[in-house]
Design an enzyme around this catalytic site. Structure first.
Site, PDB file in Angstrom:
ATOM      1  N   CYS A  78      -2.577   4.414   0.667  1.00 34.66           N
ATOM      2  CA  CYS A  78      -3.500   4.233   1.798  1.00 34.66           C
ATOM      3  C   CYS A  78      -3.047   4.852   3.112  1.00 34.66           C
ATOM      4  O   CYS A  78      -3.742   5.694   3.683  1.00 34.66           O
ATOM      5  CB  CYS A  78      -3.755   2.747   2.022  1.00 34.66           C
ATOM      6  SG  CYS A  78      -4.629   1.938   0.665  1.00 34.66           S
ATOM      7  N   HIS A 132      -4.879   2.567   8.133  1.00 37.68           N
ATOM      8  CA  HIS A 132      -4.317   1.435   7.394  1.00 37.68           C
ATOM      9  C   HIS A 132      -3.760   0.398   8.361  1.00 37.68           C
ATOM     10  O   HIS A 132      -3.888  -0.810   8.134  1.00 37.68           O
ATOM     11  CB  HIS A 132      -3.216   1.912   6.447  1.00 37.68           C
ATOM     12  CG  HIS A 132      -2.579   0.808   5.657  1.00 37.68           C
ATOM     13  ND1 HIS A 132      -3.196   0.214   4.580  1.00 37.68           N
ATOM     14  CD2 HIS A 132      -1.400   0.151   5.822  1.00 37.68           C
ATOM     15  CE1 HIS A 132      -2.416  -0.738   4.091  1.00 37.68           C
ATOM     16  NE2 HIS A 132      -1.324  -0.797   4.822  1.00 37.68           N
TER      17      HIS A 132
END
Length: 488
Positions: A78, A132
């Protein structure tokens, strides 16, 4: 003399008026941009040929734009993949390969996409999971709705979580939840709600909006009606077979799944639990598909679609039992290949709709693409504008797409695909000495089970792919610097 002065003043006024109209015309020609940024979604969509996924709204979007059949992320995890998308810089340029390091901890001055759009007079909107790390998000957007925690609505699961808390154990909860509730009872339904409300407020402004949809990331929590779209018994159990001859650190077996309640800590999952999880992954996809449909309908209702460019993308792929794994975290095709759909505003005269492109493109290209489309002054980027391919989907493009995946700070995996073959080298991160190599064929499938590296029959293919790989990752290049040692 007075007449001459009057004529000159009138001339200047007319010229100024024309210049103002030209500027206004240019400004009005700059499109709005709406990006649906999805978490953990592989190309498991009807428009990509999935035999199982029910995704009518995303399929409709594909018929209204260009579907990229060979799009790739820069790292199948991510944080680094999202930083790459939002800065136009590859992980090896940023020097960040870890999920734990925020962008601004290392790079104070790198210009991000929202910063650039802010500078150029756009309202910028972040909804849900975009970066993120929330510390990277908050200060860079005009409007900010941060990512929310996972919600459980099934009373049985809520009771389990409360009991875990009482016992002092990790209250992460079960790996899926399927309560008979409204869409907004789970966080992606609320993300769609915030997007709709914000569109209504910004309908007279130019905007860049990222709608970060968290599903189908674990836990697979979605309203029951989306689970009911599928017959669990129809899902096939994928092969748990590992590819032969792979490097010892090539695959991550479990990733996040083992941390959820009810998942065995050792061994493979049984077929029933496997089907439950595959069912949940698909229900989650149909759930976010419905949220996209709501937002798209709002664009139409507000008469914004005509001047809004739509991007649908994922941060990386995902394995739902393939190779016996439930995660991303590799350089494999199934983890690095992503869905990407770009649909230009409907008033764009060269607009292409319902087209498929096999051009090798990358998520890092989005930054340069939007700079080009919006007419901003170019800034340094590792990507390139995809406008030529959007306007001509059959155009030949780059010979390779590349990704990386590190194993700690000492080993780096670098990989390249030409659309059919994937070649990976596992290297010493400092010296670039090759520790292992892999060659997989991916003509019409995401999976490959035999490492062909070193096979004399494929020697010519391997040498060609090796040369292509080294155009991006020279063995004489700098070490793969990490976290606190950015290259630039």
């Amino acid at each position: 003399m007075k007449k001459i002065i009057v004529v000159l003043l009138l001339t200047l006024a007319i010229t100024s008026c024309k210049a103002q109209k030209t500027t206004e015309s240019k400004d009005s020609s700059q499109p709005n941009v709406l990006v649906f940024y999805v978490d953990d979604l592989r190309a498991e969509l009807g428009c990509y040929g999935s035999e199982t996924a029910i995704t009518p709204n995303i399929d409709q979007l594909a018929s209204d734009g260009v579907l990229f059949n060979k799009a790739y992320t820069q790292q199948a995890i991510c944080a680094p993949s999202r930083m790459s998308t939002l800065t136009g810089l590859r992980p090896e340029t940023l020097g960040i390969y870890s999920i734990f390091t925020p962008l601004r901890k290392v790079h104070k001055d790198v210009v991000s996409m929202p910063q650039l759009f802010n500078k150029n007079g756009y309202k910028t909107v972040s909804i849900g999971k975009v970066y993120h790390h929330s510390s990277d998000d908050k200060k860079e957007w005009s409007v900010y709705y941060g990512k929310e925690a996972n919600t459980y609505n099934d009373p049985k699961n809520i009771a389990i979580i409360e009991q875990l808390k009482k016992e002092g154990k990790n209250p992460k909860g079960p790996a899926f939840d399927a309560a008979d509730v409204s869409d907004e009872a789970y966080k992606d339904g609320r993300a769609a709600k915030y997007a709709i409300e914000t569109l209504e407020k910004l309908k007279d402004d130019k905007f860049l909006m990222f709608v970060g949809l968290s599903k189908p990331h674990l836990p697979f929590n979605a309203p029951k009606k989306y689970w009911d779209l599928y017959d669990k018994s129809k899902f096939k159990i994928p092969s748990r077979e590992k590819p032969e001859g792979i490097y010892r650190l090539s695959l991550t077996k479990w990733g996040e799944l083992k941390g959820y309640h009810g998942i065995p800590k050792e061994g493979d999952l049984d077929d029933n639990l496997t089907r439950n999880l595959i069912h949940g992954y698909h229900a989650s996809i149909s759930y976010i598909d419905a949220q996209i449909g709501k937002v798209m309908q709002t664009l139409e209702d507000l008469d914004l679609r005509k001047n809004t460019m739509i991007v649908f993308m994922s941060d990386h792929g995902y394995k739902i039992g393939e190779y016996g794994a439930w995660c991303k975290h590799s350089n494999m095709e199934i983890d690095t290949r992503v869905p990407l759909i770009i649909s230009r505003e409907t008033n764009y005269r060269k607009r292409k709709a319902g087209k498929t492109s096999d051009a090798l493109v990358e998520n890092v290209d989005l930054f340069s693409t939007l700079v080009d489309i919006c007419g901003f002054e170019a800034i340094p980027s590792d990507g390139k504008s995809l406008v030529p391919v959007i306007d001509n989907p059959k155009q030949k493009w780059d010979p390779i797409a590349t990704s990386v995946y590190g194993r700690g700070k000492k080993i780096m995996g670098v990989t390249a695909t030409d659309g059919k073959w994937r070649y990976t080298e596992w290297r010493d991160a400092k010296t670039h000495a090759i520790l292992g190599a892999e060659l997989f064929e991916h003509k019409d499938n995401l999976l490959s089970f035999v490492n062909l590296s070193g096979n004399k029959k494929y020697q010519e293919v391997e040498q060609r792919m090796k040369k292509l790989l080294e155009t991006q990752f020279s063995r004489n290049d700098q070490p793969f610097l990490q976290n606190d040692q950015p290259r630039r």
